[in-house]
Design a protein around this motif. Sequence first.
Motif, short mmCIF file in Angstrom:
data_model
loop_
_atom_site.label_atom_id
_atom_site.label_comp_id
_atom_site.label_asym_id
_atom_site.label_seq_id
_atom_site.Cartn_x
_atom_site.Cartn_y
_atom_site.Cartn_z
N PHE A 86 0.83 -1.21 0.00
CA PHE A 86 0.00 0.00 0.00
C PHE A 86 0.86 1.25 0.00
O PHE A 86 0.59 2.21 -0.74
N ARG A 87 1.91 1.26 0.81
CA ARG A 87 2.80 2.42 0.88
C ARG A 87 3.50 2.66 -0.46
O ARG A 87 3.61 3.80 -0.91
N PHE A 88 3.94 1.59 -1.10
CA PHE A 88 4.64 1.74 -2.38
C PHE A 88 3.70 2.32 -3.45
O PHE A 88 4.09 3.24 -4.19
N ILE A 89 2.48 1.84 -3.53
CA ILE A 89 1.53 2.34 -4.52
C ILE A 89 1.16 3.79 -4.22
O ILE A 89 1.06 4.63 -5.13
N THR A 90 0.98 4.10 -2.95
CA THR A 90 0.61 5.45 -2.56
C THR A 90 1.67 6.46 -2.95
O THR A 90 1.36 7.57 -3.41
N TRP A 91 2.94 6.10 -2.80
CA TRP A 91 4.02 7.01 -3.16
C TRP A 91 4.27 7.04 -4.66
O TRP A 91 4.78 8.04 -5.19
N THR A 92 3.93 5.98 -5.35
CA THR A 92 4.24 5.91 -6.78
C THR A 92 3.20 6.61 -7.64
O THR A 92 3.56 7.28 -8.63
N GLU A 93 1.93 6.49 -7.30
CA GLU A 93 0.87 7.00 -8.16
C GLU A 93 0.98 8.50 -8.45
O GLU A 93 0.84 8.91 -9.61
N PRO A 94 1.22 9.38 -7.45
CA PRO A 94 1.32 10.81 -7.79
C PRO A 94 2.46 11.12 -8.75
O PRO A 94 2.29 11.94 -9.65
N PHE A 95 3.61 10.46 -8.57
CA PHE A 95 4.75 10.72 -9.45
C PHE A 95 4.42 10.31 -10.88
O PHE A 95 4.74 11.04 -11.84
N ILE A 96 3.79 9.16 -11.05
CA ILE A 96 3.44 8.70 -12.40
C ILE A 96 2.38 9.60 -13.03
O ILE A 96 2.49 10.03 -14.19
N LEU A 97 1.35 9.92 -12.27
CA LEU A 97 0.25 10.74 -12.79
C LEU A 97 0.73 12.13 -13.17
O LEU A 97 0.45 12.63 -14.28
N PHE A 98 1.46 12.79 -12.27
CA PHE A 98 1.90 14.15 -12.53
C PHE A 98 2.89 14.21 -13.69
O PHE A 98 2.80 15.07 -14.56
N PHE A 99 3.86 13.30 -13.71
CA PHE A 99 4.90 13.32 -14.74
C PHE A 99 4.30 13.07 -16.13
O PHE A 99 4.50 13.85 -17.06
N THR A 100 3.58 11.98 -16.27
CA THR A 100 3.05 11.63 -17.59
C THR A 100 1.97 12.60 -18.04
O THR A 100 1.87 12.93 -19.23
N GLY A 101 1.15 13.07 -17.10
CA GLY A 101 0.10 14.01 -17.47
C GLY A 101 0.64 15.33 -17.96
O GLY A 101 0.21 15.87 -18.99
N VAL A 102 1.59 15.90 -17.21
CA VAL A 102 2.20 17.17 -17.61
C VAL A 102 2.92 17.02 -18.95
O VAL A 102 2.80 17.86 -19.85
N TYR A 103 3.68 15.94 -19.10
CA TYR A 103 4.41 15.74 -20.35
C TYR A 103 3.46 15.64 -21.55
O TYR A 103 3.66 16.29 -22.58
N SER A 104 2.42 14.84 -21.42
CA SER A 104 1.52 14.63 -22.56
C SER A 104 0.77 15.90 -22.92
O SER A 104 0.59 16.21 -24.11
N LEU A 105 0.34 16.68 -21.91
CA LEU A 105 -0.41 17.91 -22.20
C LEU A 105 0.47 18.96 -22.87
O LEU A 105 0.07 19.58 -23.86
#
Length: 536
Positions: A86-105
């Motif tokens: 749970f801790r690993f997913i919680t820390w990973t999701e914001p980094f993946i979402l923010f990085f890929t979302g900002v890059y694609s937009l």
Amino acid sequence: MHNSPSDSPQAISWLDHIGNWNPQLLREIRGKLKLRNLIVAIGLSLLFQTLLLLFYSQRIPMQECYTQMRGFGCTPSWQVWWLEQFRFITWTEPFILFFTGVYSLVADLSLEDYKGTLNFIRISPRSSINVLMGKLMGVPILTYLGIGLSIPYHLASAIGANVPIAFLCSFYILMIGTAFLLFSLSLLLALLSGWQAKFGGQVSAGALVFAFITFIWFAPAFMWWNIFTTWSSFSQVLVGGRIEPIHAEWWYLSITSNIWASHAFTIVNLGIFSLAIWRILQRRFHNPASTLISKGQSYVMAVYVQILMLGFCMQSSFMRIPSSNSSTIEFQLILLLLIYIPNCFLFLLAIAALTPQRQALLDWVRFGALATNEGQPAGLGYIIRDLIWSDKSPAPIAIALNLIFTQVLILIWVNTWTASEIRGKALIVLASFVLTILVFSLIAQLILFLKTRNPSAWVTGTISALVFLPVLIMVSLSINPDRHAGLWLFFGFPWLVISNIKFSDIILAFSAQISVIIALTLQLIYQLQRARMQDT
């Protein structure tokens, strides 16, 4: 003949419904949700979850672990086993979402601008908000899909680790709110100044830079801010150890002792900053040549940011420190410095956002308060009103008003300090800041009024030179702040000299700065009058 699911009446009706509501979103869905892209997005999400599960399959709590080390070792209990995942997913999701979302937009909108298709989108009968919301929802849709597929795993690990579901709801609410703010900012960055045209087709390089900044700055800031405020009671879940909650206050109102207050403070500020960005987007989308914000908007934004920053200086714990203590004086100066630094960036951004280009100034001279038409209102009052509110009028008056609005608030706070010596030092800092910003705003306006190629680059280079070159020159020539305090104060570096500066040095430095402001103002008036005479 075999019909694919996408050709069924239900699918067509669903797509038509989206197209009627937001055609841009339908365009992005059709462009992004191709079979190959879907396979890659779903495959990467499932691969991530599979690898994570395989790794933790080596840490399953078993009796043999207590007698023999096996693989990576095992966890002491099933609850801890689930908690680590749970801790690993919680820390990973914001980094993946923010990085890929900002890059694609940024990459998508910049590429549209480079190819010229963005101009066709601009002439769409749909509103700018409708078009840009379609971009925000549709461009990162593969990222949304990948994150969505990981939610069941995240929920299962939370249940197995006995993590309250309320925390999971809080996590996703705040992550979505922060993502909306960052993605809105990404749209704005992609629309600014056509920087992508200078790099040819290499638009992905700029997008990668913005995404990298998000990855190393905004994503960690999102996690740690909420850990120390909103999620302080769940620090054991998030970092594996107990973190004592900070007792942060904003205008003496606690924002950490009550979970509802901390949520409200974060969500409200995310909403306010998102609203401000969307007002700028709405203004900039259909008129790329306009100033970034209107003068009226700048007054509201500057005051709000100042109130927000000053609120964190109002802590009940500060009132309990003896006023005669020398450490209190140093602490107050540190607080002032913490406000001074973001104010420098704030007003440099305000100069860039409010200063009109040459053509806008010429239009103001021809059709604004200085126009010579018979039907045009005349008089000093009309000119002053135009300088305060008109977006095409020179920016220094608006910058001066922003300085007045913001620095008065700081002066009221400084006036509450008991030590007169520290109040005097603070006044020197504030006066130096005001005069320096006025000099910068006048120089920027004069440069943008010249017939030069790429005036924005000239403004950036000149202001950067005025900030950094004096320091480099004085350091290389061994001009010591202790012996030449007035010179350092003249160039806008009060923090290096306020401890032992003489009154005569203060008068000379400020008199010189005021003389420069008067000279630059007269030069700007002369240029405007010259343009008016040429037009006549």
